[in-house]
Design an enzyme around this catalytic site. Structure first.
Site, PDB file in Angstrom:
ATOM      1  N   GLU A   1     -16.483 -49.426 -18.539  1.00  0.00           N
ATOM      2  CA  GLU A   1     -16.676 -48.427 -17.490  1.00  0.00           C
ATOM      3  C   GLU A   1     -18.065 -48.626 -16.899  1.00  0.00           C
ATOM      4  OE1 GLU A   1     -15.411 -43.752 -16.997  1.00  0.00           O
ATOM      5  OE2 GLU A   1     -14.811 -44.898 -18.757  1.00  0.00           O
TER       6      GLU A   1
ATOM      7  N   GLU B   1     -20.321 -37.873 -25.333  1.00  0.00           N
ATOM      8  CA  GLU B   1     -19.468 -37.496 -24.217  1.00  0.00           C
ATOM      9  C   GLU B   1     -18.596 -36.293 -24.565  1.00  0.00           C
ATOM     10  OE1 GLU B   1     -16.370 -39.726 -21.159  1.00  0.00           O
ATOM     11  OE2 GLU B   1     -16.693 -40.551 -23.159  1.00  0.00           O
TER      12      GLU B   1
END
Length: 867
Positions: free
Chosen positions: A461, A744
């Site tokens: 990502e 996260e």
């Protein structure tokens, strides 16, 4: 005595090369005395002078600057009582729009057609000789690429940058770098320029779909070596078809996700003569022909700390597992003794270990995150030691496993990479857990301020997600000087705004399709970055340039948000943003509901609060820029949205129809509730928190603001209890589990050290280095230490600590454009003491816990009160 500190050009205190025809200057004044008043400041560049009383963003307005020129800057400051200070600096102009004599070159014979991988890196070579009859006065290399490049001259690397020219929206913006190579070239000698260009973001595989060749079919290089002789003549050696190219260099593979493979047996030598596969380069016309190629205006990636392993474990088959003790973004650097020709050393990277002690690479998804080094014979190296560290990739890791070398023959360290950002703030207190939290916030930021603001540094990502930086920017601006970094990224936000006014969810988009554009609509909190980030930069720096540059972008975005909010409903419901939930992120990763679809179903509340926030913020921007009519219109819109939220989404008495923490936090923080019902809303929020055992229940939109919503409404006791909670989910749960960065997901690891993430629709989305919920850092500075700007750049500020949580002391500082702002308080029994540092040119409002307030001018001040 007064001294001038921080005299900078274009938010840079050293080595500035700019193509801005009106470069901006800034400075601060330090004094060892109190009550100093600056009554004169004269700035001079060549024969241009001006009164520089503002200290921030004083723009050059003299005769047009010349390209390729060094300019001398002087600053003289005087005070009302007769003190004087003098400072000097220099800057260079770059090309200032002058055309390139060099041409884009590549290897037209390299037909790169493979999907989901990056191309083989190209090498370029150019021998040259300076005029033997002349003396070299100055030599500069100007270089850029489609891809990422490294240059060397006679085998010596040029510059310290990683991933030049940087990640931009290549169809619009491209940077070039300027290198001083005067000491590398000499008259009469034969020199060789060698460049390696890997795929990087422009050509290599990127985003989790691993799309490649987004901006060009193959790598391309554009460069000029400009040599000025002492007699005034100039020689330019530009890229053209006389350069040579090869794909037989030692870097056999370079991919941002998969890593790098280096074959030392294919080292071409300092002049490239060991490579037998050279051929003439071809002229190239890249598909993404950028409209603007400008001198570096960002904060490039360079090496910072170097970490040694804290432990090593030996596993079956000779595998070595090293723990560096810190989750980070960067690369390893190895020193291999006694290497044999063809010996292959393989390094894999991971953030966490599996229960059996092996690397957990499952959460990397398709990213291989591997560095491979093929040894040459040891006899060819000093003392038989070969050294290697990747140049064209980076990884997010705390642990590495190594195969192919004996432990005694290996020395390994981790090199921390991130953008070249000046630290400006720090926080500490009597609770070491909060100090570790501050550490985690800072390291999470370092790992994700990698030329652009990314989401994570490890998996497939590493994209410029707008929602993350939208909420984290204020905290980032407390810890680092973010001006150059964020101004660069905002150029691409502006360039990639959709025709509808919406902002892509990742910037640069660079191959990311749906839901990047969702389809071409505005997305609350994510698109809000185009408003919230410029405002955070301005509040920190005092430089309104970013507001001028982004104003039309902000207006178009808020207009788009207003359009989508008004698409469904009548009356006050026209101000409720209630488009289908799958077109939003909603209360992203809120821990009180387990599925992505449930986060999205809260979009009606998060989106409506977003419209209020962006409208209100844009009103403040309009005031700064002098657009008073716009300011009134946006304030009116914000008022109508607030009224609709309270009328349509609550019972009219402060209670939400659908109760969840973020649903209360946002309107409380944003002052959307009428005063008559605000207290009731606070009570309902507190009840939710109490029922949840004081655990966090907010997602991305609510987490930065929940402690403010409590503490600023008389419930600092609940705010501190939530901040200091150690149960999952909470900030200190992560600390207690040994985190060294921000996670996260709040539940990234259970109490057994295993990850419980299941099939929640996010495709194993878990990063242990993700700064978004580290936005709580603003609370540490602004409420615990009590430092909060009132005016831009802290020209006026407040110090008002909020006590609680059993803390007996706290301190913080922020190096503002005017100098250091500091707060250090302590509690000793029933006595409160505080020391406040106020820079020259600023004023401070100090509020003590007993209600006493005082106005402070510059200097160091101490105050006490009884509790």
């Amino acid at each position: 005595m007064i001294t001038i500190i921080g005299l900078g050009v274009e938010h840079s205190e050293r080595g500035c090369v700019t193509d801005n025809p009106h470069p901006r200057f800034s400075y601060a004044v330090r004094s060892d005395r109190s009550d100093v008043v600056v009554d004169g400041a004269r700035l001079a560049v060549g024969d241009w002078t001006c009164e520089a009383g503002d200290q921030t963003a004083v723009a050059y307005d003299g005769k047009p600057l010349e390209p390729f020129t060094e300019y001398h800057v002087t600053l003289d400051v005087s005070t009302a009582d007769g003190e004087h200070a003098h400072a000097e600096t220099t800057f260079e102009t770059g090309r200032l729009g002058q055309g390139w004599q060099g041409r884009w070159i590549s290897d037209a014979g390299y037909d790169f057609v493979e999907k989901k991988v990056s191309p083989v890196p190209m090498m370029f070579r150019k021998p040259f000789t300076c005029d033997p009859t002349k003396s070299v006065r100055k030599a500069r290399l100007y270089a850029t690429a489609m891809g990422v490049y490294d240059f060397a001259c006679d085998g010596k690397r040029i510059g310290d940058r990683y991933f030049a020219p940087g990640f931009t929206s290549y169809k619009t913006n491209l940077q070039y770098q300027t290198y001083d190579v005067t000491d590398m070239v000499g008259a009469g000698a034969v020199h060789t320029l060698l460049a390696t260009v890997a795929g990087g973001w422009a050509v290599g595989s990127f985003v989790f779909t691993r799309k490649n060749r987004v901006s060009a079919d193959r790598q391309a290089l554009l460069a000029e070596l400009r040599i000025e002789y002492t007699d005034g003549s100039v020689e330019v050696i530009g890229t053209d078809a006389s350069w040579e190219v090869s794909e037989s260099g030692p870097v056999r593979m370079a991919d941002l996700y998969d890593g790098e493979t280096y074959d030392a047996m294919m080292d071409p030598g300092a002049d490239g003569s060991r490579c037998k596969d050279w051929r003439h380069a071809s002229l190239e016309n890249p598909r993404s022909r950028p409209r603007h190629i400008e001198a570096d205006y960002g904060a490039g990636v360079v090496a910072h700390e170097t970490l040694s392993p804290v432990s090593v474990a030996r596993r079956a088959g000779g595998e070595l597992v090293y723990d560096f003790g810190q989750n980070l973004a960067g690369v390893v650097r190895m020193r291999i003794a006694n290497g044999r020709a063809g010996q292959t050393v393989v390094v894999r990277h991971a953030e966490i270990l599996n229960p059996d002690g092996s690397l957990n690479t499952a959460f990397l998804r398709t990213a291989k995150a591997t560095a491979t080094y093929r040894c040459a014979d040891a006899d060819g190296f000093p003392e038989g030691v070969q050294e290697y560290g990747p140049r064209f990739t980076y990884m997010g890791f705390r642990y590495v496993s190594v195969r192919g070398v004996a432990e005694d023959d290996l020395r390994i360290e981790a090199v921390v990479l991130h953008s070249d950002l000046r630290p400006i703030g720090d926080f500490a207190c009597s609770d070491e857990r909060l100090n570790q939290l501050q550490h985690n916030i800072v390291w999470g930021a370092k790992s994700n301020l990698m030329d652009i603001p990314t989401d994570c540094p490890q998996r497939d990502e590493r994209m410029g997600w707008t929602g993350d930086i939208a909420v984290f920017a204020p905290t980032a601006c407390l810890n680092f000087d973010m001006s150059r970094f964020l101004e660069k990224w905002l150029r691409d936000v502006k360039a990639e705004q959709l025709k509808t006014g919406g902002i892509p969810n990742t910037v640069p988009v660079q191959g990311y399709g749906f839901p990047a554009t969702m389809p071409e609509m505005a997305i609350d909190w994510w698109g809000d970055a185009c408003v919230l980030v410029p405002w955070a930069v301005y509040r920190s720096s005092g430089d309104a340039t970013v507001l001028h540059d982004m104003y039309d972008t902000m207006k178009r975005y808020v207009k788009a948000c207003r359009f989508w909010a008004g698409l469904i409903g009548f009356g006050k419901s026209r101000y409720i943003w209630n488009t289908p939930s799958m077109l939003h992120f909603g209360d992203w990763v809120a821990p009180d509901v387990p599925k992505m679809s449930q986060w999205q179903k809260r979009a009606k509340w998060t989106a409506t609060a977003s419209l209020n926030n962006t409208s209100r913020t844009l009103a403040r921007v309009a005031e700064v820029l002098g657009y008073d009519e716009d300011a009134r219109a946006y304030d009116e819109l914000a008022d109508k949205v607030a009224d609709a939220y309270c009328s349509v989404l609550t019972d009219g008495n402060g209670r939400l129809d659908n109760e969840f923490q973020t649903g209360y936090v946002l309107p409380l923080y944003l002052n959307m509730f009428p005063e008559t019902v605000r207290g009731n809303a606070v009570d309902h929020l507190v009840k939710l928190i109490e029922d949840n055992d004081y655990c966090i229940g907010t997602g991305f939109p609510g987490t930065p603001y929940i402690l403010f919503a409590l503490a600023d409404n008389g419930r600092e006791d609940v705010a501190y209890r939530m901040l200091l909670n150690t149960a999952c989910p909470s900030w200190l749960y992560e600390v207690g589990m040994g985190a060294t960065t921000i996670w996260e997901r709040w539940d990234g690891l259970d109490e057994n050290g295993e990850c419980p993430i299941g099939d929640d629709g996010t495709d194993l989305m878990i990063s242990y280095n993700h700064y978004a919920s580290g936005a709580v850092g603003a609370f540490l500075y602004q409420r615990v230490a009590g430092i909060e700007a009132i005016g831009a750049a802290y020209r006026s500020f407040r110090v008002r600590p909020v006590l609680g949580g059993g803390l007996t002391w706290a301190k913080a500082h922020v190096d503002t454009p005017y100098g250091r702002v500091g707060s250090a308080w302590s509690l000793d029994g029933g006595r409160f003491s505080i020391t406040v540092e106020v820079p020259v040119g600023t004023t401070c409002e100090l509020a003590l816990p007993d209600g006493t307030t005082m106005q402070l001018s510059n200097g160091v001040h101490t105050a006490t009160c009884e509790m």
